[in-house]
Design a protein around this motif. Sequence first.
Motif, PDB file in Angstrom:
ATOM      1  N   ARG A  38      22.315  39.231  36.917  1.00 42.78           N
ATOM      2  CA  ARG A  38      23.406  38.444  37.472  1.00 42.78           C
ATOM      3  C   ARG A  38      24.680  39.265  37.317  1.00 42.78           C
ATOM      4  O   ARG A  38      24.946  39.809  36.250  1.00 42.78           O
ATOM      5  CB  ARG A  38      23.558  37.129  36.717  1.00 42.78           C
ATOM      6  CG  ARG A  38      24.714  36.295  37.253  1.00 42.78           C
ATOM      7  CD  ARG A  38      24.780  34.977  36.573  1.00 42.78           C
ATOM      8  NE  ARG A  38      23.565  34.260  36.961  1.00 42.78           N
ATOM      9  CZ  ARG A  38      23.321  33.010  36.644  1.00 42.78           C
ATOM     10  NH1 ARG A  38      24.181  32.348  35.909  1.00 42.78           N
ATOM     11  NH2 ARG A  38      22.225  32.417  37.014  1.00 42.78           N
ATOM     12  N   SER A  40      28.825  39.093  37.968  1.00 47.29           N
ATOM     13  CA  SER A  40      29.975  38.253  38.264  1.00 47.29           C
ATOM     14  C   SER A  40      31.201  39.125  38.423  1.00 47.29           C
ATOM     15  O   SER A  40      31.363  40.119  37.710  1.00 47.29           O
ATOM     16  CB  SER A  40      30.225  37.249  37.135  1.00 47.29           C
ATOM     17  OG  SER A  40      29.096  36.431  36.939  1.00 47.29           O
ATOM     18  N   THR A  41      32.040  38.765  39.352  1.00 47.60           N
ATOM     19  CA  THR A  41      33.317  39.454  39.505  1.00 47.60           C
ATOM     20  C   THR A  41      34.428  38.464  39.215  1.00 47.60           C
ATOM     21  O   THR A  41      34.335  37.296  39.569  1.00 47.60           O
ATOM     22  CB  THR A  41      33.495  40.040  40.914  1.00 47.60           C
ATOM     23  OG1 THR A  41      33.365  39.004  41.865  1.00 47.60           O
ATOM     24  CG2 THR A  41      32.475  41.111  41.198  1.00 47.60           C
ATOM     25  N   VAL A  42      35.442  38.932  38.561  1.00 46.31           N
ATOM     26  CA  VAL A  42      36.569  38.092  38.188  1.00 46.31           C
ATOM     27  C   VAL A  42      37.837  38.792  38.654  1.00 46.31           C
ATOM     28  O   VAL A  42      38.030  39.976  38.394  1.00 46.31           O
ATOM     29  CB  VAL A  42      36.622  37.875  36.661  1.00 46.31           C
ATOM     30  CG1 VAL A  42      37.801  37.005  36.281  1.00 46.31           C
ATOM     31  CG2 VAL A  42      35.324  37.265  36.165  1.00 46.31           C
ATOM     32  N   GLN A  61      28.770  43.698  46.300  1.00 45.14           N
ATOM     33  CA  GLN A  61      27.893  42.821  47.079  1.00 45.14           C
ATOM     34  C   GLN A  61      26.868  43.634  47.866  1.00 45.14           C
ATOM     35  O   GLN A  61      25.686  43.271  47.908  1.00 45.14           O
ATOM     36  CB  GLN A  61      28.717  41.949  48.026  1.00 45.14           C
ATOM     37  CG  GLN A  61      29.517  40.886  47.318  1.00 45.14           C
ATOM     38  CD  GLN A  61      30.471  40.143  48.240  1.00 45.14           C
ATOM     39  OE1 GLN A  61      30.892  40.649  49.273  1.00 45.14           O
ATOM     40  NE2 GLN A  61      30.824  38.933  47.856  1.00 45.14           N
TER      41      GLN A  61
END
Length: 71
Positions: A38, A40-42, A61
Motif C-alpha cells: 500500500r 499513500s501520498t500526503v 500512480q
Amino acid sequence: MQAHVAAGAGVATLPGLALQAHRRPDVHATERTGFTRRLSTVTSGDPPDPPATVALVQALQDAARRDVPPT
C-alpha cells in the motif's frame, strides 16, 4: 542503509525509486516480485498542487499500475 549492508551489518529493503536515486556499486540489489503493498501520498496546502507535486503523484500512480498483476 546501503552503507550498513556494504559493511556486512545486515540486509535492507529499499524502494526502487531510492535505488534509482543512489546505488552503491558494492551492494547487490535483487528485485522481489509477488508482494502487494500500500502506498499513500500526503500533500499539504490547498489545491491546486504545485506542478512538481502533481508530477510525483502521477509517477507513483503509473509505477503502481505497472506493479499490479493482470487478473
